[in-house]
Enzyme design. Structure first.
Site, PDB file in Angstrom:
ATOM      1  N   HIS A   1      32.962  38.681  29.414  1.00  0.00           N
ATOM      2  CA  HIS A   1      31.752  39.379  29.843  1.00  0.00           C
ATOM      3  C   HIS A   1      31.865  39.733  31.321  1.00  0.00           C
ATOM      4  O   HIS A   1      31.597  38.908  32.182  1.00  0.00           O
ATOM      5  CB  HIS A   1      30.509  38.488  29.679  1.00  0.00           C
ATOM      6  CG  HIS A   1      30.106  38.225  28.264  1.00  0.00           C
ATOM      7  ND1 HIS A   1      29.272  37.189  27.918  1.00  0.00           N
ATOM      8  CD2 HIS A   1      30.411  38.876  27.113  1.00  0.00           C
ATOM      9  CE1 HIS A   1      29.081  37.195  26.600  1.00  0.00           C
ATOM     10  NE2 HIS A   1      29.767  38.209  26.096  1.00  0.00           N
TER      11      HIS A   1
ATOM     12  N   GLU B   1      34.292  35.476  40.196  1.00  0.00           N
ATOM     13  CA  GLU B   1      33.392  35.966  41.257  1.00  0.00           C
ATOM     14  C   GLU B   1      32.077  35.177  41.224  1.00  0.00           C
ATOM     15  O   GLU B   1      30.988  35.732  41.355  1.00  0.00           O
ATOM     16  CB  GLU B   1      33.101  37.464  41.136  1.00  0.00           C
ATOM     17  CG  GLU B   1      34.329  38.340  41.207  1.00  0.00           C
ATOM     18  CD  GLU B   1      35.068  38.431  39.890  1.00  0.00           C
ATOM     19  OE1 GLU B   1      34.437  38.331  38.833  1.00  0.00           O
ATOM     20  OE2 GLU B   1      36.294  38.575  39.921  1.00  0.00           O
TER      21      GLU B   1
ATOM     22  N   GLU C   1      36.437  30.896  39.174  1.00  0.00           N
ATOM     23  CA  GLU C   1      37.448  31.463  40.056  1.00  0.00           C
ATOM     24  C   GLU C   1      36.993  31.086  41.469  1.00  0.00           C
ATOM     25  O   GLU C   1      37.409  30.077  41.987  1.00  0.00           O
ATOM     26  CB  GLU C   1      37.545  32.974  39.850  1.00  0.00           C
ATOM     27  CG  GLU C   1      38.646  33.609  40.666  1.00  0.00           C
ATOM     28  CD  GLU C   1      38.639  35.123  40.528  1.00  0.00           C
ATOM     29  OE1 GLU C   1      39.718  35.692  40.399  1.00  0.00           O
ATOM     30  OE2 GLU C   1      37.546  35.736  40.576  1.00  0.00           O
TER      31      GLU C   1
ATOM     32  N   GLU D   1      46.012  36.425  40.934  1.00  0.00           N
ATOM     33  CA  GLU D   1      45.901  37.863  40.702  1.00  0.00           C
ATOM     34  C   GLU D   1      46.144  38.693  41.952  1.00  0.00           C
ATOM     35  O   GLU D   1      46.539  39.841  41.866  1.00  0.00           O
ATOM     36  CB  GLU D   1      44.525  38.188  40.130  1.00  0.00           C
ATOM     37  CG  GLU D   1      43.394  37.884  41.106  1.00  0.00           C
ATOM     38  CD  GLU D   1      42.003  38.117  40.515  1.00  0.00           C
ATOM     39  OE1 GLU D   1      41.881  38.186  39.285  1.00  0.00           O
ATOM     40  OE2 GLU D   1      41.038  38.212  41.298  1.00  0.00           O
TER      41      GLU D   1
END
Lengths: 715, 715
Positions: A415, A485, A503, A509
């Site tokens: 999501h 985030e 995270e 990443e």
């Protein structure tokens, strides 16, 4: 054990108005002690000592409130003092150790302002062997009911110009590179300006940094400042006074500039200070977890730590796209989006990942980009982007869940909210019902972009409350989640163990879509980001160079072996197996470590640790006799001894050592490794050789049969 | 009929760049005409004439956008012009008339900026016989995709210092008393400061007023400025330049100061100007409705206009309380709230209202204060107050809905949100499911207090979008609603006929909890608030003095008969029968009018109208031959002739005239009335005598049998 501290209480109450500054509470545990007093103005102050030496000098406490009569930091008298000694153990649903000791002394100081309206304020102090925590409590009272915090005055007056490992005090992102400077050199402006790879940056104070803040004194003392149990309050930044070395709380404001809306009885999060002369103690500390409330979920058997593969890295490196289409405004005659032919989350490709996961005993497969909205999702501060229930036409959701189940694998929902938390809030129920109807048990969420409600920040009180709603609602559907985030972690996974990871930091990443993070990055994270809780760092990249289609000179800032070691050094009950199946197949021998390494542990030992230089852990698999070692270094090559004294006495084990080859170097030769097996026991001391930017990974399993001839005893 | 306006088009395109100021479009319908041109700067300007005389002098159009290159109001050239003549009729689901003619000329001017990035802007003009409307359209284009409106420049340069009926340009409330001044005298500061009875006031510009703004020129021209179809945009205020008499658009900002977030293709609401030399034409106008999009709901047979009684006025006047308890922080040993013994929404009391409604043919019974949260709901900017599904223990929801159904009555749900729209958004689905599970078909909502998301306003874009979500979601459950403290109405009930009414103005309730509204108030509302749509004014108070327990000198500012007349003069498909059953029983003869008066109409005629002085309507009951007249006056007594020329030729009717008695006066003798019956026909001219603050109400039904002897022909 709860009792009135009679002596202190009486002393304080009888003399405080005359010579308040001479009376102080003292609370000690091991080498740590904490002092509290009211100063001449009736203002509360605390101080922290370690081994009788000051760590935090007498420092301010209290608040400015919004109301006209806003002073809530002085004019106090002590009404009473309660104390408590606690020594208990509790078992986390999942974690780094099977059982956690919670051992502290507590004093609660009951304060009252001596002027009208005689408001009450309690301060609760806890001293542990490895640190101190304190929080403010606003008791139920007619004098203070609903109120708004304009400023929290809590300060941390440090004793010198310590070395600090910091990221900018940004309200919206913690995905920065770490800066290592003296306190006197803290200035985040260059760092913020340079971080063009971060979507939303909001760092108005050049001298503010985030917590967890790791510090080291000239005398070799390690200090870590953070907060615990951040609920219904905004995150704390620290403003650094570069001349006095005092840090002071700076809360994240809301859309109209307020810091927190509270309703007594209420309490703030805990302000935490870890202190030790050993860096390992910082990593071993469970104080932040202990300061969180126990699990509130009625059942937890549905919460499953796991490794997962996924359709994700291929989008990060530009091989495929999240969206089915390159542009939202280009549609076919029928009004359908025109496929770009590069959509990652297509049925055939997802089956490839399911097959890979099934073959290698990986429980989960994450699929990002499965749903409509990605064709036009980013950067527009748009409230209605995703509906969380509509797959792209090339993603056969029912068939894929059927297929995954037939292979013993579960799909992980994704999501992305694009920062529109209001939209997600409104659709959570339908999204979770949709998940359960289709066999999904867990979800990775994302909040890329500016938050909606507009004016709110990722780390403000409104979002903190959003995440609490998320945790509770997801739990009501027996759904676990991993938030990207997200607000910065503060140990809430004790209270909500379905919130398995976040995270909330600079993950692997960044080596794909930016110039990356330097080798020291993973030696700092355990002392900073991980103090708050598990990080979904997405380790396990095996193709170290030339993986990024749109930036062919991009490379990982580790060796391949260091990627293995991260499964041990960066703790999370969810660990991604992030690279492509074909990249693992090309190094199947090294991949064995990832197949073997678990995600839940009975025990954890820190073998070696120095922030910015190296960390090494040994961990024992949950419910088994297997141990796993991970060691990582910064850009320096390093030799490390790993004594296996945690192994069972008299027992023999087979150790498989995944080591950087002698010619390995993160920059020039990152995929060079050697794998060797040895017989080891409790007396073995492994000598690990870490290449520049390298690491070491070891699996240790009991020998249940005689070792093969080719395997000799470790010398 | 859609065609290119070839002549204008060619003229414009060939010469616009040379002498733009000399070319203009002219669009006329009846006495109205509209002119459009680009001035020397390539800036669009429009003007409006009535009978060849200027009403709006050439006035600015366009926008300032957020982006660096933000000028979107000049440097345009005309790319093309489309025109359209429309003449259609449509049938509202409910309304003042059975069929509405939609007759206008339209011109769409396609503009493009002549400098990079050559953005496109369309302006759509419609001229009706009773007014003009125009809106901006942002076509799909690569040059303008997502954008933020910082300012809309639309101006209305009036021709003189007209008389204006205005309320302050407040972002959060339209519940003000009307001020009647010259434009040059507009200054809202005193009005805002005095309105301490309004919970939230946000009126930063002293010279801003709200729409619908009613104006009258010295020459007797009536002008009304408003907007239509307010969706996905913020409400328009009008800033008055008191020396030039120019009004200019001033949009309601969001939490961070932006006015609207748009995504091309998009359009603004229509800016509307009604003009006539007859006040009645303003009231008869359907232009605002016509400018809204047709009904979007797939079915509408579940939408039922109705009268409703309710547990409501008794709380307004202090007889009972919304909350079961006086204080949230006072609870019994079990933790339950301690009842205050004055809770209105208790089962016994609600049954009393059900019995009353059933006996008198009133379809609905509203119950406020039925659910938990009221004990601590107001003024704390608190996000989580109500859950909308938990009744207080003394409200037997199941039994009451069973009982109501057995009596042919339906209960109306009540959802007070305390302004926390985020909380309501999150709980809407569960609240609506709960309603349908328990037999509720409609809901009255409330938004008392500062809006959450904090920093957003009642009339800002975020709340406009909230109400659109509400309308669509309620419709998906076949639920109708009536929104209090809502965004200002702009005719959206055409598009969403389940949005049956709004408060959005100063209702009858102010005569309870404040010093009230003067008698002229109800003569201004039809020219202002009601231009946007139906108002839930809650008429029908029969006890005119001494009704307010906590303020015994309080009184209604009307006569009793005027309260009857309001059922006709203030149009709404939902009309409350607001007073206590026992107060109606004390005047059962007068109550017959309320029993008789319908809420849905086949036809409407304005008999007399002058804003601030009087209005009188005759309306024909939907599907029947019955007519009802309502007339109201301000503080002046007034004689009025009501010719019944709308009656069917040759047919005889029985008229029941509810009149102020000769000694009636709103202030001294408000409950004095006489009821007389007459035989009337098409040639009858009723002579109505209205007392100071009084009115007249007449029901007219076909005579199906010879009139009783006691009833004579009207002379």
């Amino acid at each position: 054990m709860k009792q009135q501290l009679v002596v202190w209480g009486i002393l304080l109450l009888s003399t405080i108005s005359v010579k308040a500054q001479q009376q102080q509470l003292n609370l000690a545990m091991g080498k740590l002690s904490l002092q509290f007093r009211l100063n001449d103005d009736g203002a509360p102050e605390y101080a922290v000592n370690y081994n009788q030496q000051p760590v935090v000098k007498p420092s301010a406490m209290g608040f400015i409130l919004k109301e006209a009569d806003s002073i809530f930091y002085k004019d106090f008298v002590v009404r009473g003092v309660d104390s408590l000694l606690k020594d208990e153990a509790w078992q986390p649903v999942w974690g780094e150790v099977r059982s956690i000791r919670n051992h502290y002394r507590q004093v609660t100081v009951h304060l009252q302002q001596k002027n009208y309206p005689f408001r009450l304020l309690d301060i609760e102090f806890r001293v542990f062997e490895d640190g101190v925590g304190f929080r403010y409590r606003f008791p139920q009272q007619s004098q203070l009911k609903y109120f708004i915090v304009t400023k929290e005055l809590t300060a941390f007056r440090l004793t010198g110009d310590h070395k600090a490992f910091w990221i900018p005090g940004d309200y919206d992102s913690n995905e920065y590179l770490y800066n290592t400077t003296r306190i006197s050199e803290i200035d985040n402006r260059k760092a913020v300006a340079a971080a063009t790879d971060i979507a939303v940056r909001t760092a108005p104070d050049p001298f503010a940094v985030q917590t967890p803040l790791m510090l080291k004194t000239a005398e070799g003392l390690y200090i870590n400042i953070h907060e615990a149990a951040l609920l219904n309050y905004s995150s704390m930044q620290l403003h650094a006074d570069r001349t006095s070395f005092a840090l002071s709380a700076s809360l994240v404001p809301d859309a109209v500039g307020n810091m927190a809306y509270l309703h007594a009885p209420a309490s703030t999060p805990w302000r935490t200070i870890l202190v030790s002369d050993k860096a390992a103690d910082i990593l071993n500390s469970k104080m932040v977890l202990n300061l969180n409330e126990p699990n509130v979920l009625p059942t937890t058997d549905w919460i499953k730590p796991m490794k997962f593969a996924g359709v994700w890295w291929e989008m990060q490196v530009g091989k495929s796209t999240w969206s089915i289409s390159d542009r939202a405004d280009t549609t076919s005659g029928d009004g359908d989006l025109i496929p770009n032919g590069r959509h990652g989350a297509n049925t055939v490709n997802v089956k490839r990942y399911i097959d890979f996961a099934s073959k290698n005993g990986i429980r989960g497969v994450l699929v990002e980009g499965w749903n409509t909205g990605w064709e036009d999702w980013f950067g527009n501060w748009k409230e209605e982007v995703f509906d969380f229930v509509t797959p792209y036409p090339d993603f056969d959701l029912k068939e894929l869940n059927r297929y995954a189940a037939s292979k013993g694998v579960e799909l992980i929902m994704h999501h992305e909210t694009s920062g529109s938390a209001t939209n997600y809030d409104r659709r959570m129920d339908s999204a979770f019902r949709f998940m359960k109807a289709h066999g999904y048990q867990s979800v990775k969420t994302g909040y890329v972009g500016r938050i909606i409600p507009r004016g709110e920040a990722h780390d403000g009180q409104w979002m903190v409350n959003h995440f609490e709603r998320m945790a509770r609602k997801a739990a009501s559907y027996q759904i676990s989640f991993d938030a990207h985030e997200a607000m910065r972690p503060t140990g809430l996974h004790r209270t909500f163990p379905n919130w398995m990871a976040s995270e909330a930091g600079r993950g692997n990443e960044y080596n794909a879509f930016s110039t990356g993070s330097p080798p020291e990055h993973e030696t700092i994270l355990p002392f900073t980001r991980l103090i708050g809780g598990p990080m979904d760092y997405t380790p396990g990249i095996f193709k170290m160079k030339g993986y990024c289609g749109y930036a062919p000179d991009r490379q990982m800032h580790t060796t391949l072996v260091k990627q293995l070691a991260l499964y041990v050094t960066i703790y999370s009950p969810l660990q991604m197996v992030a690279d492509f199946p074909e990249h693992y197949e090309a190094h199947d021998d090294a991949f064995q470590f990832i197949r073997d390494v678990p995600v839940d542990w009975d025990d954890t030992r820190v073998i070696a640790a120095e922030p910015g230089d190296y960390v090494a852990y040994a961990r024992k698999e949950k419910g088994k006799e297997n141990w796993f070692i991970g060691a990582v270094t910064d850009e320096e090559k390093r030799k490390m001894n790993a004594p296996l004294n945690f192994l069972e006495k008299g027992k023999q084990y087979l150790a498989t050592v995944y080591a950087d080859a002698p010619d390995a170097d993160w920059k020039t030769n990152p995929e060079s490794y050697v794998i060797k097996q040895y017989v080891v026991d409790q007396n073995t001391v492994l000598k690990l050789d870490l290449a520049p930017g390298g690491g070491a990974a070891v699996s240790i399993k009991p020998l249940t049969a005689p070792a093969p001839k080719t395997v000799s005893k470790y010398k």
